[in-house]
Design a protein around this motif. Structure first.
Motif, PDB file in Angstrom:
ATOM      1  N   VAL A  78      -5.949  12.504 -12.868  1.00 14.68           N
ATOM      2  CA  VAL A  78      -6.920  11.582 -12.280  1.00 14.68           C
ATOM      3  C   VAL A  78      -6.324  10.892 -11.057  1.00 14.68           C
ATOM      4  O   VAL A  78      -5.329  10.171 -11.171  1.00 14.68           O
ATOM      5  N   GLY A  79      -6.934  11.112  -9.889  1.00 19.60           N
ATOM      6  CA  GLY A  79      -6.547  10.383  -8.688  1.00 19.60           C
ATOM      7  C   GLY A  79      -7.440   9.158  -8.527  1.00 19.60           C
ATOM      8  O   GLY A  79      -8.642   9.228  -8.807  1.00 19.60           O
ATOM      9  N   PHE A  80      -6.864   8.062  -8.060  1.00 19.30           N
ATOM     10  CA  PHE A  80      -7.614   6.799  -8.005  1.00 19.30           C
ATOM     11  C   PHE A  80      -7.530   6.206  -6.606  1.00 19.30           C
ATOM     12  O   PHE A  80      -6.435   5.953  -6.092  1.00 19.30           O
ATOM     13  N   LEU A  81      -8.703   5.982  -5.987  1.00 22.76           N
ATOM     14  CA  LEU A  81      -8.765   5.316  -4.681  1.00 22.76           C
ATOM     15  C   LEU A  81      -9.219   3.883  -4.891  1.00 22.76           C
ATOM     16  O   LEU A  81     -10.345   3.628  -5.319  1.00 22.76           O
ATOM     17  N   PHE A  82      -8.327   2.939  -4.583  1.00 25.90           N
ATOM     18  CA  PHE A  82      -8.661   1.532  -4.739  1.00 25.90           C
ATOM     19  C   PHE A  82      -9.634   1.085  -3.646  1.00 25.90           C
ATOM     20  O   PHE A  82      -9.739   1.701  -2.583  1.00 25.90           O
ATOM     21  N   GLN A  83     -10.318  -0.017  -3.920  1.00 27.37           N
ATOM     22  CA  GLN A  83     -11.270  -0.559  -2.958  1.00 27.37           C
ATOM     23  C   GLN A  83     -10.589  -0.944  -1.656  1.00 27.37           C
ATOM     24  O   GLN A  83     -11.125  -0.739  -0.575  1.00 27.37           O
ATOM     25  N   ASN A  84      -9.384  -1.497  -1.757  1.00 35.36           N
ATOM     26  CA  ASN A  84      -8.616  -1.896  -0.579  1.00 35.36           C
ATOM     27  C   ASN A  84      -7.464  -0.918  -0.398  1.00 35.36           C
ATOM     28  O   ASN A  84      -6.563  -0.846  -1.247  1.00 35.36           O
ATOM     29  N   SER A  87      -3.786  -1.688  -1.040  1.00 38.03           N
ATOM     30  CA  SER A  87      -3.265  -1.806  -2.401  1.00 38.03           C
ATOM     31  C   SER A  87      -2.449  -0.592  -2.807  1.00 38.03           C
ATOM     32  O   SER A  87      -1.753  -0.631  -3.826  1.00 38.03           O
ATOM     33  N   GLN A  88      -2.538   0.519  -2.045  1.00 31.85           N
ATOM     34  CA  GLN A  88      -1.812   1.711  -2.439  1.00 31.85           C
ATOM     35  C   GLN A  88      -0.973   2.335  -1.339  1.00 31.85           C
ATOM     36  O   GLN A  88      -0.160   3.215  -1.612  1.00 31.85           O
ATOM     37  N   ILE A  89      -1.126   1.891  -0.105  1.00 32.53           N
ATOM     38  CA  ILE A  89      -0.279   2.402   0.974  1.00 32.53           C
ATOM     39  C   ILE A  89       1.049   1.658   0.945  1.00 32.53           C
ATOM     40  O   ILE A  89       1.083   0.427   0.877  1.00 32.53           O
ATOM     41  N   CYS A  90       2.149   2.399   1.016  1.00 34.26           N
ATOM     42  CA  CYS A  90       3.446   1.738   0.863  1.00 34.26           C
ATOM     43  C   CYS A  90       4.566   2.328   1.722  1.00 34.26           C
ATOM     44  O   CYS A  90       5.704   1.846   1.664  1.00 34.26           O
ATOM     45  N   CYS A  91       4.282   3.374   2.502  1.00 31.13           N
ATOM     46  CA  CYS A  91       5.347   4.046   3.257  1.00 31.13           C
ATOM     47  C   CYS A  91       5.253   3.739   4.750  1.00 31.13           C
ATOM     48  O   CYS A  91       4.268   3.181   5.231  1.00 31.13           O
ATOM     49  N   ALA A 143      -5.458   6.699   2.519  1.00 35.20           N
ATOM     50  CA  ALA A 143      -5.371   6.487   1.073  1.00 35.20           C
ATOM     51  C   ALA A 143      -6.087   7.612   0.323  1.00 35.20           C
ATOM     52  O   ALA A 143      -5.596   8.112  -0.700  1.00 35.20           O
ATOM     53  N   LEU A 144      -7.243   8.012   0.836  1.00 30.92           N
ATOM     54  CA  LEU A 144      -7.982   9.121   0.235  1.00 30.92           C
ATOM     55  C   LEU A 144      -7.186  10.425   0.348  1.00 30.92           C
ATOM     56  O   LEU A 144      -7.084  11.195  -0.610  1.00 30.92           O
ATOM     57  N   ALA A 145      -6.611  10.657   1.530  1.00 31.69           N
ATOM     58  CA  ALA A 145      -5.837  11.884   1.756  1.00 31.69           C
ATOM     59  C   ALA A 145      -4.628  11.957   0.825  1.00 31.69           C
ATOM     60  O   ALA A 145      -4.248  13.044   0.367  1.00 31.69           O
TER      61      ALA A 145
END
Length: 285
Positions: A78-84, A87-91, A143-145
């Protein structure tokens, strides 16, 4: 396949959020969850990917309860795309961001590099760009990619178009449609009924932690009882067909009153006009 079997859930076991939710999502479906804020949609999504465990009942992924699956195994499924997206970009670069998931899953290597190169080309990224200097729409695409590149069988989208302009929204959703056409199961929380109407084939409507309707999208969008109960506003074209049927009862049983898109509405109006003209000519003759 994803199954919710009489699921109850809360945060810190104090505030009940879900109150006996049951549904099944089959492989390859595109399902939208709709309802007002606080209805339980985002909580449901966090149960799907294991960020939250049920207080009672079961959430099953391909027949296995999420409570029995390791976090890494859930991430593969399961891949999860957060609303913001922040919240998931970190590099520090786009390329590093797209490789991050492979490294976290212990899958870095030549195949991962090839898949990242292909995604960079497909999405039109500059591999060396700093993700945090991209605009909001580009960060959402990145984030989607970062999920698409891992090719999970299920993708969960929590309000994927929030904060995007029309062009950015269309770009994100066209990518989503593309991965769905490749066979990915898509589960989307969305407040924009126009987006829901354009992309989802099934709607699950939630209110006060329960499922109040579950049907093909346009069956839901034409159900006045459901719309009122969940405080939903249908897409403009559906609303227009409602109004036409109300103000012109002679159209109530025609395709005009059942139109789901602008093209359908125009074609139905043209056909109704032709039919009326044919009747008038017949009477005059």
């Amino acid at each position: 396949m994803i199954e919710f079997d009489d699921v109850h859930a809360s945060y810190e076991a104090t505030l009940p959020i879900l109150k006996g939710v049951s549904f099944t999502i089959r492989d390859g479906e595109f399902v939208a969850f709709v309802g007002t804020n606080g209805a339980g949609k985002s909580t449901t999504m966090r149960l799907v990917n294991g960020l939250l465990k049920p207080d009672a009942g079961q959430v099953l992924i391909d027949g296995v309860p999420t409570t029995e699956l390791r976090t890494s195994e859930l991430a593969r499924r399961v891949g999860f795309l957060f609303q913001n997206p922040d919240s998931q970009i970190c590099c520090n670069t786009v390329r590093e961001e797209l490789l991050f998931g492979f490294k976290a899953l212990g899958q870095a290597g030549p195949e991962a590099d090839e898949r990242v190169d292909a995604i960079i080309e497909e999405f039109g990224f500059d591999a060396d760009d700093d993700p945090f200097l991209l605009n909001r729409g580009a960060r959402q695409l990145l984030a989607l990619a970062s999920i698409v590149v891992l090719a999970p069988p299920v993708v969960v989208l929590d309000e994927p178009t929030t904060g995007l302009d029309y062009r950015e929204c269309a770009k994100v959703m066209d990518i989503v449609r593309r991965i769905h056409e490749r066979g990915t199961t898509v589960i989307m929380v969305c407040h924009d009924m126009e987006v829901v109407a354009d992309y989802a084939t099934r709607c699950i409507v939630m209110s006060d932690g329960t499922v109040v309707d579950d049907a093909p999208t346009f069956d839901v969008l034409r159900n006045r009882d459901t719309l009122e109960r969940a405080s939903l506003v249908p897409p403009q074209i559906v609303d227009l067909s409602f109004e036409l049927a109300r103000d012109m009862p002679q159209l109530a049983e025609t395709a005009v009153a059942r139109a789901n898109t602008v093209d359908e509405m125009l074609a139905a109006v043209a056909e109704e006009a032709r039919t009326t003209q044919d009747v008038e000519r017949s009477v005059c003759a």
